[in-house]
Design an enzyme around this catalytic site. Structure first.
Site, short mmCIF file in Angstrom:
data_model
loop_
_atom_site.label_atom_id
_atom_site.label_comp_id
_atom_site.label_asym_id
_atom_site.label_seq_id
_atom_site.Cartn_x
_atom_site.Cartn_y
_atom_site.Cartn_z
N LYS A 85 0.83 -1.21 0.00
CA LYS A 85 0.00 0.00 0.00
C LYS A 85 0.87 1.27 0.00
O LYS A 85 0.71 2.13 -0.85
CB LYS A 85 -0.93 0.04 1.23
CG LYS A 85 -1.88 -1.13 1.35
CD LYS A 85 -2.80 -0.98 2.56
CE LYS A 85 -2.07 -0.88 3.89
NZ LYS A 85 -1.41 -2.11 4.31
N ARG B 260 11.87 -5.70 5.16
CA ARG B 260 11.83 -4.33 5.67
C ARG B 260 12.40 -4.26 7.08
O ARG B 260 13.05 -3.27 7.44
CB ARG B 260 10.39 -3.80 5.64
CG ARG B 260 10.31 -2.35 6.07
CD ARG B 260 8.95 -1.75 5.85
NE ARG B 260 7.93 -2.39 6.66
CZ ARG B 260 6.64 -2.17 6.55
NH1 ARG B 260 6.20 -1.34 5.63
NH2 ARG B 260 5.77 -2.78 7.32
N ARG C 159 11.75 -1.31 11.82
CA ARG C 159 10.51 -0.74 12.39
C ARG C 159 10.07 -1.57 13.58
O ARG C 159 10.08 -2.80 13.53
CB ARG C 159 9.43 -0.73 11.29
CG ARG C 159 8.74 0.59 11.15
CD ARG C 159 7.89 0.62 9.93
NE ARG C 159 6.60 -0.02 10.17
CZ ARG C 159 5.59 0.02 9.30
NH1 ARG C 159 5.74 0.68 8.16
NH2 ARG C 159 4.46 -0.57 9.57
N ARG D 110 -0.28 -8.68 13.61
CA ARG D 110 -0.87 -7.73 12.64
C ARG D 110 -1.65 -8.48 11.56
O ARG D 110 -2.69 -8.02 11.11
CB ARG D 110 0.23 -6.88 12.01
CG ARG D 110 0.71 -5.78 12.94
CD ARG D 110 2.04 -5.23 12.51
NE ARG D 110 2.01 -4.61 11.20
CZ ARG D 110 3.10 -4.38 10.47
NH1 ARG D 110 4.29 -4.74 10.92
NH2 ARG D 110 3.00 -3.81 9.30
P1 B4P Z 1 3.81 -1.87 2.41
O1 B4P Z 1 2.70 -2.84 2.31
O2 B4P Z 1 3.83 -0.74 1.42
O3 B4P Z 1 3.76 -1.49 3.90
P2 B4P Z 1 2.86 -0.40 4.64
O4 B4P Z 1 2.10 0.48 3.73
O5 B4P Z 1 3.80 0.27 5.51
O6 B4P Z 1 1.72 -1.20 5.39
P3 B4P Z 1 1.60 -1.64 6.88
O7 B4P Z 1 0.22 -2.18 7.01
O8 B4P Z 1 2.75 -2.55 7.16
O9 B4P Z 1 1.81 -0.37 7.82
P4 B4P Z 1 0.93 0.91 8.25
O10 B4P Z 1 1.88 2.03 8.26
O11 B4P Z 1 -0.30 1.08 7.41
O12 B4P Z 1 5.27 -2.53 2.20
C1 B4P Z 1 5.82 -3.51 3.02
C2 B4P Z 1 7.17 -3.97 2.45
O13 B4P Z 1 6.98 -4.67 1.22
C3 B4P Z 1 8.15 -2.83 2.13
O14 B4P Z 1 9.43 -3.20 2.58
C4 B4P Z 1 8.13 -2.76 0.62
O15 B4P Z 1 9.36 -2.32 0.09
C5 B4P Z 1 7.85 -4.18 0.21
N1 B4P Z 1 7.14 -4.27 -1.07
C6 B4P Z 1 6.03 -3.57 -1.41
N2 B4P Z 1 5.64 -3.90 -2.68
C7 B4P Z 1 6.51 -4.87 -3.11
C8 B4P Z 1 6.64 -5.63 -4.35
N3 B4P Z 1 5.78 -5.49 -5.37
N4 B4P Z 1 7.64 -6.53 -4.43
C9 B4P Z 1 8.52 -6.70 -3.41
N5 B4P Z 1 8.46 -6.00 -2.23
C10 B4P Z 1 7.48 -5.10 -2.09
O16 B4P Z 1 0.44 0.56 9.74
C11 B4P Z 1 1.32 0.36 10.83
C12 B4P Z 1 0.56 0.36 12.18
O17 B4P Z 1 -0.03 1.68 12.41
C13 B4P Z 1 -0.62 -0.60 12.31
O18 B4P Z 1 -0.25 -1.93 12.67
C14 B4P Z 1 -1.47 0.11 13.43
O19 B4P Z 1 -0.96 -0.15 14.71
C15 B4P Z 1 -1.28 1.58 13.12
N6 B4P Z 1 -2.37 2.08 12.25
C16 B4P Z 1 -2.23 2.57 10.97
N7 B4P Z 1 -3.41 2.93 10.48
C17 B4P Z 1 -4.33 2.68 11.44
C18 B4P Z 1 -5.75 2.82 11.51
N8 B4P Z 1 -6.47 3.27 10.48
N9 B4P Z 1 -6.39 2.45 12.66
C19 B4P Z 1 -5.69 1.98 13.71
N10 B4P Z 1 -4.36 1.81 13.71
C20 B4P Z 1 -3.67 2.16 12.59
#
Ligand code: B4P
Length: 192
Positions: A13, A127, A133, A144
């Site tokens: 995402k 990551r 992180r 998660r």
């Molecule tokens: P991403 O999937 O892009 O990770 P993210 O957006 O950070 O999602 P995540 O759910 O982990 O975290 P968020 O900040 O939303 O990428 C992950 C990895 O994959 C990266 O290393 C990337 O390089 C790699 N990758 C991506 N695409 C790839 C591809 N095509 N091929 C190979 N590798 C690839 O949330 C974190 C925390 O914040 C939550 O657990 C919660 O505690 C809190 N939070 C956030 N929003 C909330 C909400 N609405 N309500 C309550 N809590 C919330």
């Protein structure tokens, strides 16, 4: 273009939202980034969120909604936005719908990035090595993914019922996934 990006942790995402921001020329709003900024700034909200996030749980709906509302009301969202990481449960989906009705900016399309669990775990482990992180430890990641399956997966049905859901295969190179997203949303607006 008002776009909601859905998908499990590690589905890409945040990665794709950064690219979509450039392409669509609308701001990328990540509730994860907003929360991490509050943690880094050491605000009262950040202190509360820090422990919850490190454990892999969701931060309380009230806190996240307040933060999101403040961000959505900034003038740069006038032409749309990419929402990444919100909504994460049905209560958040309903709250978002009300909020967007109030500001007359309904969601155009919700994109669900589909990635299998083994690959999610592998990506997040990558990551964890690169960025360290706090919520990318194996225990927090397992939790998660459980939280995602229990609380966030039903949000996909919410958008399906609203007729705004598209599924995109999130497995493959960054450009491949990006091109699939553009193709999948091209029916909603002129996306270039
Ligand atoms: P991403 O999937 O892009 O990770 P993210 O957006 O950070 O999602 P995540 O759910 O982990 O975290 P968020 O900040 O939303 O990428 C992950 C990895 O994959 C990266 O290393 C990337 O390089 C790699 N990758 C991506 N695409 C790839 C591809 N095509 N091929 C190979 N590798 C690839 O949330 C974190 C925390 O914040 C939550 O657990 C919660 O505690 C809190 N939070 C956030 N929003 C909330 C909400 N609405 N309500 C309550 N809590 C919330």
């Amino acid at each position: 273009m008002r776009l909601v990006l859905l998908g499990a942790p590690g589905s890409g995402k945040g990665t794709q939202a950064t690219r979509l921001r450039e392409h669509l020329q609308v701001p990328h709003i990540s509730t994860g980034d907003l929360l991490r900024a509050a943690v880094a700034a050491g605000t009262e909200l950040g202190m509360k969120a820090k422990v919850v996030m490190a454990s892999g749980n969701l931060v309380s709906d009230d806190i996240v909604l307040g933060m999101l509302e403040e961000r959505l009301l900034k003038p740069d969202t006038a032409n749309g936005f990419i929402l990444d990481g919100y909504p994460r449960n049905l209560a958040q989906a309903n709250a978002l719908e009300k909020l967007l009705e109030k500001i007359r900016q309904p969601v155009d399309v919700a994109v669900q990035l589909d990635v299998n669990t083994d690959l999610l775990v592998e990506r997040i482990a990558g990551r964890a090595k690169a960025e360290g992180r706090a919520d990318d430890t194996p225990e927090a990641v397992r939790h998660r993914l459980n939280v995602y399956n229990e609380s966030t997966a039903p949000v996909v049905d919410f958008y399906r019922n609203h007729g705004s859901l598209v599924h995109v295969d999130g497995v493959g190179g960054l450009d491949d996934v990006f091109n699939r997203i553009i193709a999948a949303i091209s029916h909603t607006h002129d996306v270039g």
